[in-house]
Design a protein around this motif. Structure first.
Motif, PDB file in Angstrom:
ATOM      1  N   VAL A 388       0.550  -1.136  -0.178  1.00  0.00           N
ATOM      2  CA  VAL A 388      -0.447   0.010  -0.063  1.00  0.00           C
ATOM      3  C   VAL A 388       1.235   1.374   0.065  1.00  0.00           C
ATOM      4  O   VAL A 388       0.990   2.010  -0.828  1.00  0.00           O
ATOM      5  N   LEU A 389       1.704   1.291   0.373  1.00  0.00           N
ATOM      6  CA  LEU A 389       2.206   2.464   1.373  1.00  0.00           C
ATOM      7  C   LEU A 389       3.583   2.671  -0.409  1.00  0.00           C
ATOM      8  O   LEU A 389       3.858   3.782  -0.991  1.00  0.00           O
ATOM      9  N   ALA A 390       4.221   1.584  -0.406  1.00  0.00           N
ATOM     10  CA  ALA A 390       4.683   2.039  -1.790  1.00  0.00           C
ATOM     11  C   ALA A 390       3.922   2.125  -3.277  1.00  0.00           C
ATOM     12  O   ALA A 390       4.320   3.310  -4.329  1.00  0.00           O
ATOM     13  N   LYS A 391       2.600   1.728  -3.439  1.00  0.00           N
ATOM     14  CA  LYS A 391       1.778   2.256  -4.875  1.00  0.00           C
ATOM     15  C   LYS A 391       0.726   3.942  -4.234  1.00  0.00           C
ATOM     16  O   LYS A 391       0.564   4.750  -4.852  1.00  0.00           O
ATOM     17  N   LEU A 392       1.113   4.412  -2.948  1.00  0.00           N
ATOM     18  CA  LEU A 392       1.010   5.399  -2.001  1.00  0.00           C
ATOM     19  C   LEU A 392       2.533   6.122  -2.035  1.00  0.00           C
ATOM     20  O   LEU A 392       2.310   7.784  -2.344  1.00  0.00           O
ATOM     21  N   LYS A 393       3.610   6.180  -2.480  1.00  0.00           N
ATOM     22  CA  LYS A 393       4.519   7.143  -2.408  1.00  0.00           C
ATOM     23  C   LYS A 393       4.996   7.653  -3.244  1.00  0.00           C
ATOM     24  O   LYS A 393       4.569   9.270  -3.472  1.00  0.00           O
ATOM     25  N   PRO A 394       4.469   7.730  -4.989  1.00  0.00           N
ATOM     26  CA  PRO A 394       4.047   8.041  -5.516  1.00  0.00           C
ATOM     27  C   PRO A 394       3.627   9.935  -5.826  1.00  0.00           C
ATOM     28  O   PRO A 394       4.022  10.778  -5.592  1.00  0.00           O
ATOM     29  N   TRP A 395       2.426   9.433  -4.926  1.00  0.00           N
ATOM     30  CA  TRP A 395       1.534  10.456  -4.866  1.00  0.00           C
ATOM     31  C   TRP A 395       1.808  11.408  -3.304  1.00  0.00           C
ATOM     32  O   TRP A 395       2.349  12.482  -3.508  1.00  0.00           O
ATOM     33  N   LEU A 396       2.026  10.463  -2.616  1.00  0.00           N
ATOM     34  CA  LEU A 396       2.246  11.570  -1.291  1.00  0.00           C
ATOM     35  C   LEU A 396       3.981  12.726  -1.368  1.00  0.00           C
ATOM     36  O   LEU A 396       4.033  13.721  -1.300  1.00  0.00           O
ATOM     37  N   GLU A 397       4.768  11.415  -2.441  1.00  0.00           N
ATOM     38  CA  GLU A 397       6.261  12.854  -2.784  1.00  0.00           C
ATOM     39  C   GLU A 397       5.784  13.541  -3.797  1.00  0.00           C
ATOM     40  O   GLU A 397       6.945  13.995  -3.847  1.00  0.00           O
ATOM     41  N   ASP A 398       4.791  13.499  -4.186  1.00  0.00           N
ATOM     42  CA  ASP A 398       4.155  14.743  -5.887  1.00  0.00           C
ATOM     43  C   ASP A 398       4.394  16.201  -4.662  1.00  0.00           C
ATOM     44  O   ASP A 398       3.556  15.852  -4.566  1.00  0.00           O
ATOM     45  N   ALA A 399       5.281  16.891  -5.370  1.00  0.00           N
ATOM     46  CA  ALA A 399       4.558  18.213  -3.639  1.00  0.00           C
ATOM     47  C   ALA A 399       3.888  19.542  -5.170  1.00  0.00           C
ATOM     48  O   ALA A 399       3.350  19.926  -5.102  1.00  0.00           O
ATOM     49  N   SER A 400       3.323  18.774  -6.332  1.00  0.00           N
ATOM     50  CA  SER A 400       2.342  18.769  -7.205  1.00  0.00           C
ATOM     51  C   SER A 400       0.963  18.370  -6.585  1.00  0.00           C
ATOM     52  O   SER A 400      -0.004  18.975  -7.652  1.00  0.00           O
ATOM     53  N   LYS A 401       0.860  18.060  -5.993  1.00  0.00           N
ATOM     54  CA  LYS A 401      -0.406  17.643  -5.203  1.00  0.00           C
ATOM     55  C   LYS A 401      -1.128  17.905  -4.279  1.00  0.00           C
ATOM     56  O   LYS A 401      -0.671  17.347  -3.117  1.00  0.00           O
ATOM     57  N   PRO A 402      -1.551  18.610  -4.382  1.00  0.00           N
ATOM     58  CA  PRO A 402      -1.639  19.853  -2.744  1.00  0.00           C
ATOM     59  C   PRO A 402      -2.275  18.970  -1.697  1.00  0.00           C
ATOM     60  O   PRO A 402      -3.265  17.866  -2.251  1.00  0.00           O
ATOM     61  N   LYS A 403      -2.177  18.643  -0.675  1.00  0.00           N
ATOM     62  CA  LYS A 403      -2.524  18.359   0.455  1.00  0.00           C
ATOM     63  C   LYS A 403      -2.390  19.301   1.704  1.00  0.00           C
ATOM     64  O   LYS A 403      -2.126  20.339   1.488  1.00  0.00           O
TER      65      LYS A 403
END
Length: 914
Positions: A388-403
């Motif tokens: 799960v973390l491996a699949k989420l990692k690209p989104w979590l580390e993407d600075a262009s995806k506002p959180k």
């Protein structure tokens, strides 16, 4: 369809006015009168009238004076604090506006509002009415029947019989038993010691009732059983006190009682409201009156249901247990313009916490939870955490995806513990709340209650308290999913309310966007950097302190003429005041003679034993807090100590440090400085300390524009010598060390609002002499006096003061409270702009320095922030760069009317560098 019953709406006015007062900021009307509780009550009464289709209603308030419960139990409500002055001022206008809104008001001397409501509810139900009680008081749950329902407008909660049973674990007819066992700390009604909601509900379920519990008290095992048996004699009185009376005689208070015709809602008095809203500065409502006529009461809003569904966004929370479901939500996250997220973990310690589950929300009312490490007995099969973390990692580390999140600094650490660098953090609701009003509680539950009318499920509700608290991993997945998803959902909804308020205020926007948000990210880096300590040196210091403490004890025993427990206020009081005959300085709230630090410091001026006690206390605290504890706080994985910087605690914007607190190590004592020697640089590195020179005095010069202060700093004079020259009327070259010491105390004392009494105490001189010094100071530095007066006026008119960068510091007591509290607020008003601006400056300096380090690829790391000081761990090859560039960068974050000066020190340890 059953025949519709007429509705009687009963409002617990006393409960709501307190909640409105504490929930809203210190709002002020045009004349400076407090209006926060007033505003909250008007909003609630308007909402209730629109929501509930009732032809009959009454707002019930507690009357002044004692009630029958005070006769039964003199200690009833004895511990309750008196009503705040700012709230007391609003009672009369609250009554006035409630009547203008068309509501009858009821106050009955000798009974509480609860009893009046209980009596009205019973009579109305017997007369064929459906009763809705609007309250936030859990005690009212005992009134619920088929005909009586509770409605809490501040949490959007409606409770019928099933709702009460679900919430409390007992039905309404057992709420009295439940409350008796728990007691009520607010009303000072004892229960069974250490019995909380779960135990009370469990006992009632097992034994049927309070009488059943009492009858089986000898069968209840353990400490709980012992406490129950100790309380048996009290429980009948406890039950009597928590029981709401439903048989009060209201004749003379309600016309033609027991008929309810006198409780008919009246038409809104539009003309009266127009005058009222103008008088108290309610501009929006005033504008509404000119464009919208009040809607008539409409009982057709109700069909069979006695109470409408609470106004709230429809909620749908998903639990993700399959890859198909996961993929749907991952796609939603990828497409979302802003996603709220929250981690559930196995520890509150950021550097150690491991993920148990993650929740997300991308739209109000919609959220999902991914359980990953739940291991309770009924836990379902969960998706593998690593995948799960491996699949989420690209989104979590993407600075262009506002959180978005609530205190995302913590979640940043949690993800980092799993090898993920969280990026794209755009908003943090904790920091939004902090920027809007730093004096409030910024927890998510408090934010939800203030802004959404609901606090959500608490962690304690889910996991329990104290020794009985279970790990989050053992929480039922369905309950955990609702809890975590609700947090993400509430976070998103709170953001949607708070963010527009910040956007509308340029100063607050700058503080939030340019200071607090980037600092939060930087603090996570500083915390992970940690600091290296010399554990062996600290252990040696602990041993020396232990020997010194034993020696001081023996010296104290010799002075006292006998051994005694130095940690016992009672024994110390007997020695100081009875045996040695020292004067009593002050007493505690219970009438005992005080031996606090202030008293001992005063006595130490003339007597040796209090001085020994103070010395012992100081060294004992240093030993227990630092030399003993710091080696135990070394992270085994990193070999370093990692503090936590709290960003949303101090009202002025300053950071605070905890676990361990690195900001309170004493620097004025040799022993404190020795503790700093244990903060060391690793091989190949050195420590550099950089701090602002006399920052608050420079800010006073800038803000006050006093010519004398501007000249002194502009010419790079010693400000304290320059002040002494003016105050004591001597040439600069003839200023003595004593003159300078007095001037330094005056300089720093006055920017903290110190008066003649405080200055006299600090300098050890007569109060008249201190007043003369202050008068001379303000004659020479009239600009400072003018600033102080301007600032107090501004604070009284606005309820807050501002820093140079636009941070607002609210002062709730500035227009209320008693004399000492108001005077304290005025002192805070004088100092807060300087202290708040200093905190803004050091934060801007941190950002500027870190940006330069990153831009140039430097290996230098910030490892601590302590008040106006930054501490760096610097490779030898970068030392010259740091010594030259850091002061320049720190001085360049703002342009003042006086030079902004930063100085650096270098050493193998923190004490050498400082």
């Amino acid at each position: 369809m059953s025949e519709k019953k007429p509705i009687l709406l009963l409002v617990d006015g006393s409960s709501y006015l307190y909640r409105a007062y504490h929930a809203l900021p210190d709002l002020r009307g045009p004349e400076g009168v407090p209006t926060g509780a007033l505003h909250g009550m008007v909003a609630m009464m308007k909402k209730l009238r629109e929501q509930v289709g009732a032809a009959h209603a009454v707002c019930v308030f507690d009357a002044k004076g004692k009630t029958f419960r005070d006769d039964w139990y003199p200690e009833y409500k004895a511990q309750r604090a008196p009503m705040p002055d700012a709230l007391r001022e609003q009672i009369e206008p609250i009554h006035e506006v409630v009547r203008l809104l068309g509501w009858p008001i009821l106050e009955v001397p000798g009974i509480e509002a609860d009893d009046a409501i209980g009596t009205l509810a019973r009579v109305a139900a017997q007369a064929g009415h459906q009763v809705v009680v609007s309250t936030g008081d859990k005690d009212m749950a005992q009134l619920v029947t088929e005909d009586v329902t509770l409605m809490n407008t501040m949490s959007n909660e409606t409770l019928d019989i099933a709702g009460v049973t679900a919430k409390f674990g007992v039905p309404p007819d057992r709420i009295i038993d439940y409350l008796t066992l728990m007691g009520d700390t607010v009303d000072n009604v004892p229960g069974v010691e250490k019995v909380g909601p779960k135990t009370a509900a469990k006992w009632i379920a097992e034994h049927g009732s309070l009488d059943g519990v009492i009858a089986n008290a000898d069968k209840v095992k353990g400490v709980a059983g012992e406490n129950l048996r100790k309380a048996l004699d009290w429980l009948p009185m406890g039950r009597k006190l928590v029981t709401i009376r439903c048989d009060c005689d209201l004749a003379g208070h309600i016309e033609a009682w027991p008929a309810l015709d006198a409780l008919a809602l009246k038409a809104v008095d539009t003309d009266g409201l127009r005058d009222f809203y103008a008088r108290y500065g309610f501009k929006t409502w005033l504008k509404e009156l000119s464009v919208k006529a009040p809607e008539p009461v409409n009982e057709d809003m109700f069909t069979d249901a006695p109470v409408p569904e609470a106004v709230d966004v429809e909620r749908r929370y998903d639990t993700i247990l399959t890859w198909e479901h996961f993929d749907v939500w991952l796609d939603r996250l990828q497409q979302s313009e802003l996603s709220a997220l929250d981690t559930e973990t196995d520890s509150l310690e950021p550097m150690l916490a491991q993920i148990v589950g993650i929740s997300f929300s991308v739209q109000a009312g919609e959220a999902a939870y991914i359980p990953l490490r739940h291991n309770g007995p009924d836990a379902p099969e969960q998706l593998p955490i690593d995948e799960v973390l491996a699949k989420l990692k690209p989104w979590l580390e993407d600075a262009s995806k506002p959180k978005l999140g609530q205190n995302l600094k913590y979640d940043t650490h949690v993800f980092a513990n799993h090898g993920i660098a969280l990026r794209g953090i755009q908003h943090d609701t904790m920091l939004q709340s902090y920027v809007l009003d730093s004096s409030k509680n910024h927890g998510l539950g408090a934010l939800g209650e203030r802004n959404l009318g609901r606090a959500g499920v608490s962690y304690e509700d889910l996991c329990g308290k104290g020794a009985h608290q279970i790990p989050f991993a053992q929480v039922d997945v369905e309950k955990a999913s609702h809890y975590s998803a609700e947090d993400s959902d509430m976070c998103l909804q709170v953001h949607q309310i708070l963010w527009p308020k910040i956007e509308a205020a340029p100063g607050l926007l700058k503080i939030y966007r340019d200071v607090e948000m980037p600092v939060s990210d930087l603090l996570a880096r500083i915390e992970r950097n940690g600091v290296l300590i010399d554990g062996a040196l600290l252990q040696a210091q602990s041993h020396e302190l232990a020997q010194r403490l034993v020696a001081i004890e023996q010296e104290a025993y010799a002075i006292a003429g006998q051994p005694f427990n130095m940690g016992s206020p009672k024994q110390l009081g007997e020695i100081l005041f009875d045996k040695l005959g020292l004067p009593t300085i002050k007493k505690t709230a219970t009438g005992a003679r005080s031996t606090d630090e202030e008293v001992l410091a005063k006595l130490a001026e003339d007597f040796p034993l209090p001085a020994k006690i103070l010395e012992h206390r100081g060294l004992a605290k240093l030993k227990s807090t630092y030399t003993d504890k710091l080696p135990l706080q070394v992270n085994k994985a990193t070999g370093r100590v990692h503090t936590n910087y709290a960003q949303a605690v101090a009202v002025t914007g300053r950071l605070s440090s905890n676990d361990p607190n690195l900001q309170n190590i004493p620097i004025r004592t040799a022993e404190g400085r020795r503790v700093r020697e244990a903060f060391v640089a690793p091989a190949g590195f050195t420590l550099v300390s950089a701090d602002y020179s006399q920052i608050e005095l420079r800010l006073m010069a800038h803000i006050s524009e006093d010519p004398g202060m501007l000249k002194a700093f502009g010419e790079n004079l010693d400000i304290h010598r320059a002040t002494a020259s003016e105050v004591f009327n001597v040439p600069l070259a003839e200023v003595s060390a004593e003159h300078r010491r007095y001037a330094k105390t005056i300089n720093f004392g006055l920017i903290y609002g110190m008066g003649a009494f405080g200055l006299a105490s600090s300098l050890g001189i007569e109060q008249k002499a201190a007043k003369d010094y202050i008068d001379r100071y303000f004659t020479r530095f009239a600009g400072v006096r003018d600033y102080m007066e301007r600032t107090k006026v501004f604070a009284r008119e606005n309820g807050y003061v501002e820093t140079l960068f636009g941070r607002r510091i609210w002062l709730p007591e500035i227009n209320g409270g008693n004399g000492p509290r108001k005077a304290g607020a005025e002192r805070q008003a004088i100092n807060a702009p300087m202290q708040g601006t200093a905190s803004d400056l050091i934060k801007l300096a941190m950002i500027a320095v870190q940006q330069a380090l990153d831009a140039q690829g430097k290996a230098t790391r910030i490892i601590m922030q302590v008040h106006d000081e930054l501490v760096f761990e610097v490779p030898e090859a970068e030392l010259d760069w740091v010594k030259a560039e850091v002061p320049r960068l720190m001085a360049g974050v703002a342009q003042l009317k006086v030079p902004l000066l930063a100085e650096v020190g270098v050493g193998a340890n923190w004490d050498e560098a400082h």
